[in-house]
Design a protein around this motif. Structure first.
Motif, PDB file in Angstrom:
ATOM      1  N   TRP A  44       0.808  -1.213   0.000  1.00 34.67           N
ATOM      2  CA  TRP A  44       0.000   0.000   0.000  1.00 34.67           C
ATOM      3  C   TRP A  44       0.841   1.262   0.000  1.00 34.67           C
ATOM      4  O   TRP A  44       0.525   2.217  -0.692  1.00 34.67           O
ATOM      5  N   LYS A  45       1.926   1.267   0.725  1.00 35.64           N
ATOM      6  CA  LYS A  45       2.772   2.460   0.774  1.00 35.64           C
ATOM      7  C   LYS A  45       3.484   2.699  -0.558  1.00 35.64           C
ATOM      8  O   LYS A  45       3.712   3.834  -0.946  1.00 35.64           O
ATOM      9  N   TYR A  46       3.813   1.642  -1.278  1.00 38.62           N
ATOM     10  CA  TYR A  46       4.637   1.753  -2.477  1.00 38.62           C
ATOM     11  C   TYR A  46       3.878   1.567  -3.781  1.00 38.62           C
ATOM     12  O   TYR A  46       4.443   1.736  -4.850  1.00 38.62           O
ATOM     13  N   LEU A  47       2.606   1.238  -3.717  1.00 41.22           N
ATOM     14  CA  LEU A  47       1.835   0.952  -4.917  1.00 41.22           C
ATOM     15  C   LEU A  47       1.791   2.151  -5.864  1.00 41.22           C
ATOM     16  O   LEU A  47       2.077   2.023  -7.057  1.00 41.22           O
ATOM     17  N   GLY A  48       1.478   3.317  -5.351  1.00 38.07           N
ATOM     18  CA  GLY A  48       1.428   4.522  -6.182  1.00 38.07           C
ATOM     19  C   GLY A  48       2.790   4.899  -6.737  1.00 38.07           C
ATOM     20  O   GLY A  48       2.908   5.320  -7.896  1.00 38.07           O
ATOM     21  N   GLU A  49       3.830   4.727  -5.914  1.00 42.57           N
ATOM     22  CA  GLU A  49       5.189   5.026  -6.347  1.00 42.57           C
ATOM     23  C   GLU A  49       5.582   4.157  -7.540  1.00 42.57           C
ATOM     24  O   GLU A  49       6.113   4.646  -8.530  1.00 42.57           O
ATOM     25  N   LYS A  81       6.299   5.079 -11.526  1.00 41.69           N
ATOM     26  CA  LYS A  81       7.503   4.665 -12.252  1.00 41.69           C
ATOM     27  C   LYS A  81       7.136   3.925 -13.538  1.00 41.69           C
ATOM     28  O   LYS A  81       7.756   4.142 -14.583  1.00 41.69           O
ATOM     29  N   ALA A  82       6.134   3.057 -13.462  1.00 48.21           N
ATOM     30  CA  ALA A  82       5.708   2.297 -14.641  1.00 48.21           C
ATOM     31  C   ALA A  82       5.140   3.224 -15.715  1.00 48.21           C
ATOM     32  O   ALA A  82       5.423   3.056 -16.907  1.00 48.21           O
ATOM     33  N   ILE A  83       4.367   4.219 -15.307  1.00 46.00           N
ATOM     34  CA  ILE A  83       3.806   5.171 -16.264  1.00 46.00           C
ATOM     35  C   ILE A  83       4.918   5.989 -16.914  1.00 46.00           C
ATOM     36  O   ILE A  83       4.930   6.187 -18.139  1.00 46.00           O
ATOM     37  N   LYS A  84       5.879   6.452 -16.114  1.00 43.92           N
ATOM     38  CA  LYS A  84       7.002   7.224 -16.664  1.00 43.92           C
ATOM     39  C   LYS A  84       7.792   6.386 -17.672  1.00 43.92           C
ATOM     40  O   LYS A  84       8.170   6.876 -18.736  1.00 43.92           O
ATOM     41  N   LEU A  85       8.058   5.135 -17.329  1.00 46.02           N
ATOM     42  CA  LEU A  85       8.797   4.251 -18.231  1.00 46.02           C
ATOM     43  C   LEU A  85       8.023   4.051 -19.529  1.00 46.02           C
ATOM     44  O   LEU A  85       8.580   4.163 -20.624  1.00 46.02           O
TER      45      LEU A  85
END
Length: 71
Positions: A31-36, A40-44
């Motif tokens: 939950w803490k890292y899901l958005g992060e 990153k996936a969207i930027k890539l």
């Protein structure tokens, strides 16, 4: 990290579960890292698509210039 925004989207359930499992495996808590990780996936994705899109447009422009010069 930039200021986060809350989003709501519909995605394929299997892909979403695979992504959540990836984050859970990487961090042992997702939950803490899901958005992060989603950011990153969207930027890539955008960097790869933008490069491909730019190359495609350069090819189209080159073709148009060659065609115009042949006239």
């Amino acid at each position: 990290m930039d200021k986060p925004v809350k989003i709501s989207v519909h995605v394929n359930e299997d892909e979403w579960m695979a992504f959540k499992n990836y984050v859970l495996t990487k961090y042992s808590y997702h939950w803490k890292y899901l958005g992060e990780e989603l950011s990153k996936a969207i930027k890539l994705y955008l960097s790869q698509v933008a490069n491909a899109h730019t190359q495609e447009n350069e090819h189209i422009i080159s073709s148009l210039v060659l065609t115009k010069n042949e006239e």
